[in-house]
Design an enzyme around this catalytic site. Structure first.
Site, PDB file in Angstrom:
ATOM      1  N   GLY B  47      30.002  37.019  28.668  1.00 38.73           N
ATOM      2  CA  GLY B  47      30.509  35.659  28.663  1.00 38.73           C
ATOM      3  C   GLY B  47      31.695  35.459  29.581  1.00 38.73           C
ATOM      4  O   GLY B  47      32.058  34.345  29.911  1.00 38.73           O
ATOM      5  N   ARG B  89      38.628  45.397  31.480  1.00 40.05           N
ATOM      6  CA  ARG B  89      38.389  46.373  32.542  1.00 40.05           C
ATOM      7  C   ARG B  89      37.269  45.986  33.496  1.00 40.05           C
ATOM      8  O   ARG B  89      37.053  46.653  34.512  1.00 40.05           O
ATOM      9  CB  ARG B  89      38.069  47.744  31.922  1.00 40.05           C
ATOM     10  CG  ARG B  89      36.767  47.776  31.135  1.00 40.05           C
ATOM     11  CD  ARG B  89      36.577  49.094  30.404  1.00 40.05           C
ATOM     12  NE  ARG B  89      36.230  50.206  31.280  1.00 40.05           N
ATOM     13  CZ  ARG B  89      35.032  50.403  31.816  1.00 40.05           C
ATOM     14  NH1 ARG B  89      34.042  49.560  31.589  1.00 40.05           N
ATOM     15  NH2 ARG B  89      34.799  51.436  32.592  1.00 40.05           N
ATOM     16  N   THR B  91      36.461  43.388  35.700  1.00 35.75           N
ATOM     17  CA  THR B  91      36.730  43.033  37.098  1.00 35.75           C
ATOM     18  C   THR B  91      37.420  44.196  37.795  1.00 35.75           C
ATOM     19  O   THR B  91      37.129  44.510  38.948  1.00 35.75           O
ATOM     20  CB  THR B  91      37.608  41.763  37.154  1.00 35.75           C
ATOM     21  OG1 THR B  91      36.917  40.718  36.480  1.00 35.75           O
ATOM     22  CG2 THR B  91      37.889  41.343  38.585  1.00 35.75           C
ATOM     23  N   LYS B 283      43.165  42.635  39.064  1.00 34.60           N
ATOM     24  CA  LYS B 283      43.538  43.266  37.788  1.00 34.60           C
ATOM     25  C   LYS B 283      42.654  42.647  36.686  1.00 34.60           C
ATOM     26  O   LYS B 283      41.454  42.916  36.703  1.00 34.60           O
ATOM     27  CB  LYS B 283      45.041  43.119  37.535  1.00 34.60           C
ATOM     28  CG  LYS B 283      45.853  43.954  38.566  1.00 34.60           C
ATOM     29  CD  LYS B 283      47.324  44.175  38.233  1.00 34.60           C
ATOM     30  CE  LYS B 283      48.197  43.009  38.500  1.00 34.60           C
ATOM     31  NZ  LYS B 283      49.639  43.298  38.672  1.00 34.60           N
ATOM     32  N   GLY B 284      43.186  41.830  35.804  1.00 32.02           N
ATOM     33  CA  GLY B 284      42.323  41.276  34.749  1.00 32.02           C
ATOM     34  C   GLY B 284      43.052  40.232  33.943  1.00 32.02           C
ATOM     35  O   GLY B 284      44.261  40.033  34.105  1.00 32.02           O
ATOM     36  N   GLU B 287      42.025  39.755  27.813  1.00 29.21           N
ATOM     37  CA  GLU B 287      42.792  39.919  26.576  1.00 29.21           C
ATOM     38  C   GLU B 287      44.209  39.358  26.649  1.00 29.21           C
ATOM     39  O   GLU B 287      44.651  38.692  25.707  1.00 29.21           O
ATOM     40  CB  GLU B 287      42.828  41.392  26.196  1.00 29.21           C
ATOM     41  CG  GLU B 287      41.444  41.913  25.835  1.00 29.21           C
ATOM     42  CD  GLU B 287      41.459  43.402  25.559  1.00 29.21           C
ATOM     43  OE1 GLU B 287      41.583  43.770  24.398  1.00 29.21           O
ATOM     44  OE2 GLU B 287      41.364  44.183  26.522  1.00 29.21           O
TER      45      GLU B 287
END
Ligand code: FES
Ligand code: FES
Lengths: 627, 341
Positions: B47, B89, B91, B283-284, B287
């Site tokens: 998603g 984790r 990307t 990075k990301g 969360e």
């Protein structure tokens, strides 16, 4: 049961066929007509994933008995994209990035279609209210509402349909471009198959018997009567596990089904594969389990006391994991502080509530490879664990990850895939298990509830001199991700702040509650809730602006973390500055100055919600459009 | 005034990819007939938009369009290990290994075409489905280039593996290198608290998050908006209740989730502080987006009505009780003053 004969017009085609009278319209559409774009998120009228039009009226098909479909005209999501071209609304969902996991999306598209059919000029607030019966767990709704507004404006000629086109960077630099999601068309059209939508020829249906006890010895399980039933092809218990029975993200402390004892209400005890779901359910009632209840413990602090009931022999103190972080000397740090503030914080268990309940298929292929198709968030690790559990080499175990209708960490645990493997091996037929919402809620992991004591010492200038935190988390009956959650909580607890003296202890504890596991932001949320609340309490006492106290303590480039790692670039100051600027923050200490502050934005906020007051009369809306 | 407004702020940090262990992922890439691209890696969509992100990365690196990229299924028997879909984790780990694989496949193709045109490989450029040699008239489609390449007996393939330089934690003091990439963020919340009902409405969130490099900014916003609303659920209403291990909230009738009516307007500010280690700088966001929301809202409630909620969720009953408690102690404190008048 005498069968009904249903005659109806479904997506423009006349349908005349028998149907079992106990079916809901949802089952008839999904199972009998294979229109799986209509999803079952809750089966109780609460989520809207099953929305369809019956004689033009939006209805939740999980609440409609199939007999009510007689003589009606039904439209499902599959009808919207007729002859392959997406509807204006579906195109808008695609363009706006309104779908993420996609599981709520067919229902959302139906509700949105109803909204702009009812009032083609509906304003943003009215759109929200008309979508109020549909839950989305992924998107935060903003882009969904944007999409409906976009579709409304295109439909009304206020916007050109060219807004739906892809942004194509001329230089081919696609990193950084708002490329439309490639999975969106299949999601808005209801075409994408999630595991629970998939069927295999000759497939059996699985149901699971679950523990009614929080802690009990399993004295005996008698499956003979269930096995003898017509239509039942296989019944399994832990006795059917050929290998090392244990799974878990960190410790492999959980058996596929209860082995010797049950540790929480909802734990799997046995499973049945039968020709249909109803037969499998009836067979569950024929399984005789004799339990001997054991003393149970439901509070992590009590579970840590000597003499508390022990859940797992390997952990006689019920501690799943303790993670310590030590930097400097907090005693000295507190001694050097001019302000010391201590406060406790607590957070509750919450459910992931992905809209797609767990579902999976298992089969043994022609080469003898045991294959599992499921929305697993960790197929590599599941393969490794299952190979040990069924005592087969890795090459004979295969996991396929089906599209995940929301995970958020909740689908990292191999909670049902083992049963699918064992039943496929036992019956030599494909098997499928689809959880109900209730089953999903009672048996799968939650976010760790936590109790935190935080003591911070600061000097007058706002510098944090000492940070001491102790966090007790209820890990529930099995280890799952508890160890990792405790680790992440501990590492990140003190926030992005340079602090010379730090003492952090996080504990994950076994209890007879529903297990806790991975949940988006994994312990960091609980710990930083405490730290970030605490900073405001301290800022008030020191008369400092909350941004200021954070800036004073923020790590700089080249900082050393609380685990003594040297960082290169640290962007916290940039983030603080950006949020301060974007929100037009008015400086001042956090002393409940709400009423007096002048930065309450006129931009960047929604109007406060006053239910029911927001529908404009369509005629009035139309007039204002014309004006 | 029954309704009072307030504002609060909170910051956060987070680590990218698996914690205190070596993380790794792999991918294969092939530049295929017609100038299309095939990427194989053990991941599928949960998603977050990873398939689109990977298609963008492959397209960008090879010089085709995202629509020309086909992604293989996540299947332990058919694709390289990408490991799990979590830990913010995707990307970072898989994006970076797809970039490595894509660059390698492109290099193979470029080498053959450079030789074919008798130009230096360094002069060759690719973008949007075309390949050309700078400063020459040589320009063909990627499809034609693949045909030439295959006619010379070469299939342009690449593989990528990406791992982290990380360690476990010391069991005594926790020292270690749990991640190689960190992200930081900050959110401001504006709330309105009804002092009669105790109900909290969050009206606005301004969310500034470092993501390294945004592959798809709209997707990043989607993660931020979704994360914030999940956090509001935990902050204000959701509660999985247990009594003696038995839940009373086993369905959505009892387990209350945020709906379209509960959500604030979210203004996302994307900060790009590129990761210096991975090939892409990404990075990301998945969360960390939800971490500052709850404390920002609790700090805003304090600003509005002067009560500090330290136990979640801040339900109307809890907020109202706290307001009453505060008024009581306020009145108590005021009694002598009143008497003195
Ligand atoms: S409302 Fe019908 S499945 Fe949830
Ligand atoms: S996109 Fe709405 S539930 Fe996932």
């Amino acid at each position: 049961m005498p069968e009904l004969r249903i005659e109806a017009t479904i997506n423009g085609r006349k349908v005349a066929r028998p149907a079992k009278p106990h079916l809901r319209l949802l089952d008839f559409l999904r199972d009998d007509l294979e229109l799986t774009g209509t999803k079952e998120g809750c089966g109780a009228g609460e989520c809207g994933t099953c929305s369809v039009f019956v004689d033009g009226v939006l209805m939740k098909s999980c609440l409609v008995p199939v007999a009510k479909a007689q003589g009606t005209r039904i439209e499902t999501v599959e009808a919207l994209a007729n002859s392959g071209e997406l509807s204006i609304l579906q195109k808008a969902f695609h363009k706006a990035g309104a779908s993420q996991c996609g599981y709520c999306i067919p229902g959302m598209v139906m509700a949105a279609t109803a909204a702009i059919r009812s009032n083609p000029f509906a304003g943003r607030e009215e759109i929200k209210e008309r979508l109020g019966g549909n839950i989305c767990r992924c998107t935060g709704y903003q882009k969904i509402i944007d999409a409906v507004e976009m579709a409304r404006d295109v439909q009304n000629g206020k916007l050109s349909a060219s807004v739906f086109a892809e942004d194509e960077p001329e230089d081919g630099a696609f990193i950084g471009a708002n490329v439309r999601r490639i999975d969106a068309p299949s999601k808005v059209a209801g075409a994408l198959k999630y595991a629970g939508d998939m069927v295999m020829p000759h497939m059996l249906h699985v149901q699971v018997l679950r523990s009614p006890h929080a802690h009990a010895r399993v004295v005996s399980i008698d499956v003979s009567e269930a096995e003898a039933m017509d239509g039942v092809e296989g019944v399994i218990t832990s006795a059917d596990v050929p290998g090392e029975d244990g799974f878990g993200v960190f410790v492999h402390d959980q058996p596929i089904m209860a082995r010797g004892k049950v540790r929480y209400i909802g734990e799997a005890v046995a499973a049945v594969a039968a020709e249909d779901v109803l037969t499998a359910k009836r067979a569950l009632a024929k399984i005789k389990v004799v339990y001997e209840p054991l003393p149970a413990v439901f509070d992590p602090d009590e579970a840590m006391q000597p003499g508390a009931p022990v859940l797992h022999d390997y952990a006689p103190d019920n501690i799943t994991k303790h993670i310590p972080i030590r930097v400097g000397d907090v005693t000295k740090g507190f001694a050097a502080s001019e302000l010391i503030v201590e406060q406790t914080y607590s957070t509750q268990a919450i459910e992931h509530a992905y809209l797609e309940p767990e579902a999976g298929l298992g089969y043994v292929d022609a080469d003898g490879v045991v294959t599992i198709i499921s929305p697993s968030q960790n197929i590599t690790h599941h393969r490794e664990m299952l190979s040990k559990i069924i005592a087969q080499p890795i090459s004979k175990v295969r996991f396929i990850m089906s599209p995940v209708g929301g995970g958020f960490g909740g689908k990292e645990d191999m909670i049902y895939q083992g049963m699918l493997a064992l039943l496929a091996m036992k019956t030599r037929r494909p098997v499928r298990l689809v959880f109900t919402r209730e089953e999903s809620i009672i048996s799968t992991a939650k976010r760790h509830p936590s109790r935190t004591t935080l003591k911070m010492g600061l000097s007058k200038d706002g510098r944090i001199r000492a940070f001491e935190m102790r966090m007790i988390s209820d890990g529930g009956a099995y280890g799952m991700s508890t160890e990792g959650v405790m680790r992440k909580a501990a590492i990140l607890a003190a926030g992005p702040y340079a602090i010379a003296n730090v003492k952090i202890d996080t504990y994950g504890i076994y209890t007879n509650n529903t297990p806790s596991g991975a949940f988006r932001s994994f312990g960091a949320l609980q710990a930083q809730f405490a730290t970030e609340s605490h900073l405001d309490i301290c800022a008030e006492k020191l008369g400092l602006d909350p941004f200021e106290i954070r800036r004073i303590n923020a790590m700089r480039d080249g900082a050393t973390t609380h685990t003594k790692q040297k960082l290169k670039s640290v962007s916290i100051l940039r983030a603080l500055e950006a949020a301060e600027k974007a929100s037009d923050w008015e400086k001042g200490a956090p002393v409940s100055r709400g009423e007096t502050r002048s930065d309450h934005a006129t931009q960047g906020i929604r109007p406060p919600c006053a239910l029911g007051a927001r529908f404009e009369a369509p005629a009035a809306a139309e007039r204002s459009e014309v004006a | 005034m029954a309704r009072k407004r307030g504002r609060g702020v909170a910051a956060c940090w987070y680590g990218i990819a698996r914690t205190a262990t070596v993380d790794r992922a792999g991918a294969w890439a092939e530049i295929d007939d017609g100038g299309t691209v095939k990427i194989l890696t053990g991941v599928t969509e949960i998603g977050e938009g990873i398939l689109t992100v990977l298609a963008q990365i492959a397209a960008h690196e090879i010089g085709v369009k995202p629509a020309d990229v086909t992604l293989g299924d996540n299947d332990t028997a058919r694709s390289p290990e990408a490991a799990h879909a979590g830990a913010t984790r995707q990307t970072y780990m898989i994006g970076n290994c797809v970039a490595i694989a894509a660059r390698q496949a492109r290099e193979k193709l470029v080498e053959v075409i450079a030789d074919h045109w008798d130009v230096a490989a360094s002069t060759i450029e690719t973008a949007n489905g075309e390949i050309w040699a700078a400063g020459t008239n040589h320009r063909i489609s990627m499809g034609e280039a693949v045909r030439i390449c295959k006619a010379k007996g070469v299939v342009p393939l690449g593989s990528g593996s990406f791992g982290t330089d990380t360690t476990g934690l010391d069991p005594i003091d926790g020292a270690g290198r749990p991640w190689q990439a960190y992200v930081f963020g900050c959110q401001v919340a504006e709330v309105e608290v009804d002092t009669i009902t105790g109900e909290v409405q969050v009206l606005g969130i301004w969310a500034a998050h470092d993501v390294g490099r945004a592959v798809n900014p709209r997707g990043v916003e989607g993660q931020i908006e979704g994360g914030i609303v999940q956090a509001l659920g935990q902050g204000l209403m959701e509660d999985y209740k247990l009594d003696q291990g038995r839940t009373s909230t086993s369905g959505f009738a009892k387990y209350i989730l945020p709906t379209a009516l509960d959500v604030p307007h979210v203004t996302s500010i994307i900060i790009e502080d590129p990761d210096p280690i991975g090939p892409l700088g990404v990075k990301g966001i998945g969360e960390p987006a939800m971490i500052p929301t709850i404390p920002a809202v609790m700090n805003a409630i304090y600003d509005a009505v002067g009560v500090r909620i330290t136990s979640l969720p801040a339900t109307p009953e809890k907020v109202l009780d706290a307001i009453k408690e505060k008024e009581k102690s306020h009145t108590r404190r005021n009694i002598p003053a009143v008497a003195a008048e």
